[in-house]
Design a protein around this motif. Structure first.
Motif, PDB file in Angstrom:
ATOM      1  N   VAL A  44      43.761  41.136  39.298  1.00 35.88           N
ATOM      2  CA  VAL A  44      43.914  39.708  38.531  1.00 35.88           C
ATOM      3  C   VAL A  44      42.811  38.746  38.354  1.00 35.88           C
ATOM      4  N   VAL A  45      42.468  37.958  37.535  1.00 41.05           N
ATOM      5  CA  VAL A  45      41.189  37.489  37.177  1.00 41.05           C
ATOM      6  C   VAL A  45      41.699  36.018  35.999  1.00 41.05           C
ATOM      7  N   VAL A  46      40.879  35.031  36.776  1.00 35.47           N
ATOM      8  CA  VAL A  46      41.151  33.854  35.564  1.00 35.47           C
ATOM      9  C   VAL A  46      40.102  34.300  34.628  1.00 35.47           C
ATOM     10  N   PHE A  47      40.248  33.902  33.299  1.00 40.16           N
ATOM     11  CA  PHE A  47      39.695  34.488  31.807  1.00 40.16           C
ATOM     12  C   PHE A  47      39.035  33.026  31.135  1.00 40.16           C
ATOM     13  N   LYS A  48      39.786  31.783  31.708  1.00 42.89           N
ATOM     14  CA  LYS A  48      39.180  30.907  31.191  1.00 42.89           C
ATOM     15  C   LYS A  48      40.325  29.646  31.513  1.00 42.89           C
ATOM     16  N   THR A  49      39.451  28.069  31.748  1.00 46.17           N
ATOM     17  CA  THR A  49      39.972  27.189  32.269  1.00 46.17           C
ATOM     18  C   THR A  49      40.013  26.407  31.294  1.00 46.17           C
ATOM     19  N   THR A  50      41.305  25.375  31.357  1.00 41.90           N
ATOM     20  CA  THR A  50      42.100  24.333  30.579  1.00 41.90           C
ATOM     21  C   THR A  50      42.374  23.298  31.195  1.00 41.90           C
ATOM     22  N   PRO A  51      42.304  22.158  30.420  1.00 39.36           N
ATOM     23  CA  PRO A  51      42.504  20.704  32.066  1.00 39.36           C
ATOM     24  C   PRO A  51      43.687  21.240  32.303  1.00 39.36           C
ATOM     25  N   GLN A  52      45.104  22.263  30.838  1.00 40.12           N
ATOM     26  CA  GLN A  52      46.183  22.238  31.759  1.00 40.12           C
ATOM     27  C   GLN A  52      46.494  23.442  33.043  1.00 40.12           C
ATOM     28  N   GLY A  53      44.742  24.103  32.924  1.00 42.31           N
ATOM     29  CA  GLY A  53      45.193  25.193  33.965  1.00 42.31           C
ATOM     30  C   GLY A  53      44.558  26.140  33.793  1.00 42.31           C
ATOM     31  N   ASP A  54      44.797  26.975  34.577  1.00 42.91           N
ATOM     32  CA  ASP A  54      43.381  28.481  34.097  1.00 42.91           C
ATOM     33  C   ASP A  54      44.691  29.528  33.973  1.00 42.91           C
ATOM     34  N   LEU A  55      44.172  30.308  33.345  1.00 44.31           N
ATOM     35  CA  LEU A  55      44.474  31.249  31.545  1.00 44.31           C
ATOM     36  C   LEU A  55      44.350  32.655  33.153  1.00 44.31           C
ATOM     37  N   ARG A  56      45.100  33.421  33.366  1.00 45.18           N
ATOM     38  CA  ARG A  56      44.546  34.672  34.237  1.00 45.18           C
ATOM     39  C   ARG A  56      44.851  35.825  33.011  1.00 45.18           C
ATOM     40  N   ALA A  98      47.460  52.851  31.596  1.00 48.94           N
ATOM     41  CA  ALA A  98      46.297  53.171  32.225  1.00 48.94           C
ATOM     42  C   ALA A  98      46.342  54.436  32.738  1.00 48.94           C
ATOM     43  N   THR A  99      47.460  54.969  33.316  1.00 48.30           N
ATOM     44  CA  THR A  99      47.270  56.238  33.398  1.00 48.30           C
ATOM     45  C   THR A  99      46.478  57.703  32.418  1.00 48.30           C
ATOM     46  N   ARG A 100      46.978  56.951  31.535  1.00 52.12           N
ATOM     47  CA  ARG A 100      46.243  58.183  29.789  1.00 52.12           C
ATOM     48  C   ARG A 100      44.847  57.473  30.447  1.00 52.12           C
ATOM     49  N   GLY A 101      44.090  56.549  30.645  1.00 52.98           N
ATOM     50  CA  GLY A 101      42.758  56.853  30.970  1.00 52.98           C
ATOM     51  C   GLY A 101      42.521  55.558  30.469  1.00 52.98           C
ATOM     52  N   MET A 102      43.238  54.702  30.413  1.00 53.00           N
ATOM     53  CA  MET A 102      42.608  53.286  29.329  1.00 53.00           C
ATOM     54  C   MET A 102      42.436  52.588  30.315  1.00 53.00           C
ATOM     55  N   VAL A 103      42.264  50.910  30.214  1.00 53.32           N
ATOM     56  CA  VAL A 103      41.779  49.750  30.903  1.00 53.32           C
ATOM     57  C   VAL A 103      42.515  49.796  29.883  1.00 53.32           C
ATOM     58  N   ALA A 104      43.752  48.840  30.825  1.00 59.55           N
ATOM     59  CA  ALA A 104      44.632  47.509  30.005  1.00 59.55           C
ATOM     60  C   ALA A 104      44.730  46.570  30.886  1.00 59.55           C
ATOM     61  N   ALA A 105      45.550  45.971  29.916  1.00 61.91           N
ATOM     62  CA  ALA A 105      45.600  44.246  30.133  1.00 61.91           C
ATOM     63  C   ALA A 105      46.960  43.341  29.512  1.00 61.91           C
ATOM     64  N   THR A 106      47.556  42.241  30.631  1.00 62.56           N
ATOM     65  CA  THR A 106      47.996  41.229  30.380  1.00 62.56           C
ATOM     66  C   THR A 106      47.898  39.916  30.236  1.00 62.56           C
ATOM     67  N   ALA A 107      47.689  38.977  29.237  1.00 65.79           N
ATOM     68  CA  ALA A 107      46.861  37.815  29.315  1.00 65.79           C
ATOM     69  C   ALA A 107      48.349  36.727  29.593  1.00 65.79           C
ATOM     70  N   GLU A 108      47.779  35.843  30.124  1.00 64.51           N
ATOM     71  CA  GLU A 108      49.092  34.396  30.012  1.00 64.51           C
ATOM     72  C   GLU A 108      47.986  34.073  28.294  1.00 64.51           C
ATOM     73  N   ALA A 109      48.942  33.403  27.771  1.00 67.84           N
ATOM     74  CA  ALA A 109      48.657  32.675  26.412  1.00 67.84           C
ATOM     75  C   ALA A 109      49.040  31.381  26.704  1.00 67.84           C
ATOM     76  N   LEU A 110      49.568  30.656  27.669  1.00 64.55           N
ATOM     77  CA  LEU A 110      49.326  29.317  27.992  1.00 64.55           C
ATOM     78  C   LEU A 110      49.415  29.046  30.181  1.00 64.55           C
ATOM     79  N   PRO A 111      48.837  28.576  30.297  1.00 61.81           N
ATOM     80  CA  PRO A 111      48.799  28.363  31.650  1.00 61.81           C
ATOM     81  C   PRO A 111      50.377  28.156  32.334  1.00 61.81           C
ATOM     82  N   ALA A 112      50.660  28.604  33.161  1.00 64.51           N
ATOM     83  CA  ALA A 112      52.110  28.260  34.064  1.00 64.51           C
ATOM     84  C   ALA A 112      52.769  27.327  34.020  1.00 64.51           C
ATOM     85  N   SER A 113      51.611  26.073  34.867  1.00 65.00           N
ATOM     86  CA  SER A 113      52.144  25.304  34.582  1.00 65.00           C
ATOM     87  C   SER A 113      52.676  24.647  33.118  1.00 65.00           C
ATOM     88  N   THR A 114      52.173  24.788  32.282  1.00 61.83           N
ATOM     89  CA  THR A 114      52.475  24.605  30.940  1.00 61.83           C
ATOM     90  C   THR A 114      53.698  25.124  29.652  1.00 61.83           C
TER      91      THR A 114
END
Length: 118
Positions: A44-56, A98-114
């Motif tokens: 899990v990594v932070v990909f964007k920082t906004t005034p409302q919080g980090d997006l992971r 991922a079991t089929r050889g791809m890198v997969a990702a699920t992203a936050e659209a809004l910071p958890a706080s909002t």
């Protein structure tokens, strides 16, 4: 077209249009510093920082993944008018790819706080 398709389309259109406009409030994309060290083929990594919080972004790697790999990838963004939902709803699908050889990702659209209901 069903209501669900319209909602997802509207959400994607909103994201596309928003990305074309200059931001009203400064936010920054964050580079991934250093090498990824997935634990149990996940990270899990932070990909964007906004005034409302980090997006992971939750990353799912194939078992034989190496940091020098160049692999196909898929990213899941939840719908719900960009106001409800959770990246967790795509965990099973991301693990499948991922079991089929791809890198997969699920992203936050809004910071958890909002995000309503969280």
């Amino acid at each position: 077209m069903t209501h669900r398709h319209l909602t997802v389309s509207a959400c994607l259109l909103g994201i596309t249009l928003t990305s074309l406009l200059p931001p009203a409030v400064p936010s920054q994309l964050k580079p991934i510093n250093g090498a990824l060290a997935p634990l149990d083929h996940r990270s899990v990594v932070v990909f964007k920082t906004t005034p409302q919080g980090d997006l992971r972004i939750n990353l799912y790697f194939p078992r034989d993944w190496d940091s020098n790999d160049h692999r196909p990838a898929i990213v899941f963004f939840f719908g719900g008018g960009c106001s409800t939902g959770s990246p967790a709803q795509f965990t099973t699908k991301a693990e499948f790819f991922a079991t089929r050889g791809m890198v997969a990702a699920t992203a936050e659209a809004l910071p958890a706080s909002t995000t309503p209901g969280q």
